[in-house]
Scaffold this active site. Structure first.
Site, PDB file in Angstrom:
ATOM      1  CB  CYS A 148      -1.002  -0.042   1.150  1.00 55.69           C
ATOM      2  SG  CYS A 148      -2.446   0.969   0.799  1.00 55.69           S
ATOM      3  CD  GLU A 166      -1.006  -6.269   5.020  1.00 55.52           C
ATOM      4  OE1 GLU A 166      -0.681  -6.586   3.855  1.00 55.52           O
ATOM      5  OE2 GLU A 166      -1.119  -5.089   5.406  1.00 55.52           O
ATOM      6  CG  HIS A 202      -3.376  -3.465   3.237  1.00 50.43           C
ATOM      7  ND1 HIS A 202      -2.238  -3.030   3.868  1.00 50.43           N
ATOM      8  CD2 HIS A 202      -4.079  -2.353   2.918  1.00 50.43           C
ATOM      9  CE1 HIS A 202      -2.259  -1.706   3.956  1.00 50.43           C
ATOM     10  NE2 HIS A 202      -3.364  -1.269   3.373  1.00 50.43           N
TER      11      HIS A 202
HETATM   12  N1  GLN Z   1      -1.888   6.772   3.016  1.00 46.86           N
HETATM   13  C1  GLN Z   1      -2.007   6.053   1.784  1.00 46.86           C
HETATM   14  C2  GLN Z   1      -3.386   6.193   1.165  1.00 46.86           C
HETATM   15  O1  GLN Z   1      -4.303   6.596   1.820  1.00 46.86           O
HETATM   16  C3  GLN Z   1      -1.663   4.590   2.003  1.00 46.86           C
HETATM   17  C4  GLN Z   1      -2.638   3.870   2.851  1.00 46.86           C
HETATM   18  C5  GLN Z   1      -2.132   2.557   3.368  1.00 46.86           C
HETATM   19  O2  GLN Z   1      -0.945   2.285   3.319  1.00 46.86           O
HETATM   20  N2  GLN Z   1      -3.006   1.721   3.889  1.00 46.86           N
HETATM   21  O3  GLN Z   1      -3.577   5.883   0.014  1.00 46.86           O
END
Ligand code: GLN
Length: 538
Positions: free
Chosen positions: A380, A517, A515
């Protein structure tokens, strides 16, 4: 339908979540359809707006709920998905009751804690039971007995005990003070006393302690707490949480609980936990170790280290390592204090995150991994930063940035989605990110494609992973990044959003906007984590 309430006593952090998850595991292995609910007594409607160092990682469910991290433990232990209905908070309950009151559903009545709030709590619990068609529902009540915050939930539990088939499991702490060297049972006696004052008599006590309790202490707890000795269960310090179901089973806990609930053991011989046991054994051995660095900003509170902010990432690393026959040694790297001397670290993960703290440190680390052929996995925010680093140092866009970090950057390689811009303008922060599971179409022949293929998770080139973000790779920069050698290995089905990237001629340089995970468990590791760890071993 049967219900098992799990309460806690004396101190927080005893691992009630892991106890609940372990109970789920062994009851499921006994042939029952089980599920679990986590009750969090805070006033937030969901966990989405909480800081990870306050309350651990935010877990994301398939349908896009932002919940307590304990749902992560439950999913990892039963290897099934849950929904946001499985996380009840004070905020959620009151919100719903107040809405009903405004709609006139209680017209003419005084709306009160008892029965209206308690009814709402009981209904939420029963609805989950019905909707999931579960035979046994476990309900973990957050906090400890004696807190102000959770009293109304304990009251609802007391009431439910009169209406349904209920068992109470109390997780308590038996300290062994260093100088005394003797396990002390008084705190446990007192927390059971508190529970009884609320009309709840526990059926089982799970004793968290440094070691197993001896007969003398068990006798004492049995006498003072009015619980048969065989229902006082050991929960000693262990090396890996995956051992706990096995430890409980050695004490016949699933049989004892079913017996108490008047339910038969559907599976009577030994439980099918062989693979579980084997991987747990690998996570305990000390000969085959792989050193993995995780770079984050939520590493500590005060003077203490605190790794729960990235618990799912850590667990996903363990799952992949166990699958490959290794135990990970995780090195937590504070992104605000990056030093590039990394003795023997075999690979680096940059997990998700928000805001500007520690960004430059993470970028420095990514550059180091890219230039020195060190395995790198970006999750992400990790993908977004890998793009920024590549744009700056390979594509020559020196001021490339994300508009989350610098609103006025001339090269917004990472930018907010147009529909998200509206949301932020109207300050609607709760539950409005791109949340939950989304499909991605993978490009054949890429590293990412091959990894998902290896685990049979790909159908017509499509895979599914969970998301939680507002920002995206800006389509205006697709061309320049690709022309400089970056490979986009997966897109959203409409072809607009980049979901996976990789670099060729590198041991492993892969990142995803998702994600992965959140879909990993001990029996089914995540393909990307597997690929990453495998490269670390080379
Ligand atoms: N802050 C970034 C976004 O909002 C990444 C979010 C995250 O890593 N879950 O896109």
């Amino acid at each position: 339908m049967a219900y098992i309430f799990v309460t806690g006593g004396i101190i927080s952090g005893l691992g009630k979540g892991i106890v609940t998850a372990s109970l789920l595991r062994i009851l499921k292995s006994r042939g029952y359809k089980v599920t679990a609910i986590k009750i969090d007594p805070y006033v937030n409607v969901d966990a989405g707006t909480l800081r990870p160092t306050e309350h651990g990682e935010v877990w994301v469910t398939e349908e896009g709920g932002e919940t307590d991290e304990d749902l992560g433990h439950y999913e990892r232990f039963i290897c099934e998905s849950l929904t946001k209905d499985h996380n009840i908070t004070t905020g959620k309950i009151y919100y719903s009751v107040i809405e009903k009151e405004r709609r006139g559903e209680y017209l003419g009545k005084t709306v009160q804690l008892i029965p209206h709030i308690t009814d709402e709590i009981k209904n939420c619990i029963k609805n989950v039971a019905k909707k999931t068609k579960s035979e046994i529902v476990l309900i973990e009540i957050g906090g400890i007995v004696g807190d102000y915050e959770n009293i109304i939930f304990l009251e609802a539990a007391r009431q439910l005990n009169r209406e349904e088939n209920v068992v109470f499991v109390h997780v308590s702490y038996v300290p062994i003070p260093n100088k005394l060297g003797e396990p002390k049972t008084k705190p446990t006696q007192q927390s059971v006393k508190l529970l009884r004052e609320l009309g709840i008599q526990p059926d089982f006590i799970i004793c968290r302690s440094r070691e197993n309790l001896d007969e003398v202490r068990k006798q004492k707890i049995s006498l003072f707490c009015d619980i048969p000795k065989e229902n006082i269960i050991d929960d000693p310090d262990i090396e890996t949480v995956y051992e706990l179901p096995l430890i409980f089973e050695k004490q016949d806990l699933s049989k004892k609980i079913l017996n108490k609930l008047n339910l038969s053991e559907k599976i009577t011989n030994s439980l099918d936990l062989e693979q579980w046991e084997e991987r747990t054994r690998i996570l305990k051995q000390k000969d085959r170790i792989v050193k993995i660095g995780i770079v984050g900003k939520y590493i500590g509170t005060g003077n203490f280290k605190l790794a729960d902010s990235y618990i799912s990432v850590e667990e996903a690393v363990k799952h992949a390592c166990a699958f490959l026959g290794y135990k990970p040694e995780i090195i937590w790297i504070d992104s605000t204090k990056i030093e590039l001397n990394l003795p023997k670290i075999q690979g680096i993960i940059i997990p998700g995150g928000f805001g500007i703290t520690g960004i430059e440190g993470k970028l420095k680390m990514i550059k180091y991994c890219r230039e020195n052929n060190i395995p790198f996995l970006g999750l992400c925010l990790g993908l977004q930063l890998a793009i920024i680093e590549f744009a700056r140092n390979v594509c020559g866009l020196k001021d490339a940035n994300s508009t989350e970090i610098d609103e006025n950057t001339k090269n917004p390689v990472i930018d907010i989605l147009p529909e998200q811009r509206e949301i932020i303008k109207n300050k609607k922060y709760g539950a409005t990110m791109r949340l939950g599971v989304y499909p991605a179409v993978l490009k054949e022949g890429t590293r990412v494609y091959n990894l998902y293929k290896k685990f049979n998770l790909i159908k017509n080139n499509v895979i599914f992973e969970r998301h939680r973000h507002r920002y995206e790779l800006n389509p205006k920069y697709h061309k320049i990044l690709q022309n400089n050698g970056m490979i986009f290995s997966g897109f959203s089905p409409d072809g607009k959003l980049v979901e996976f990237i990789e670099l060729p001629n590198h041991k492993f340089f892969v990142a995803t906007q998702a994600h992965p995970e959140f879909k990993s468990n001990l029996l089914n590791p995540s393909p990307l984590f597997y690929g990453f760890v495998e490269s670390c071993l080379k």
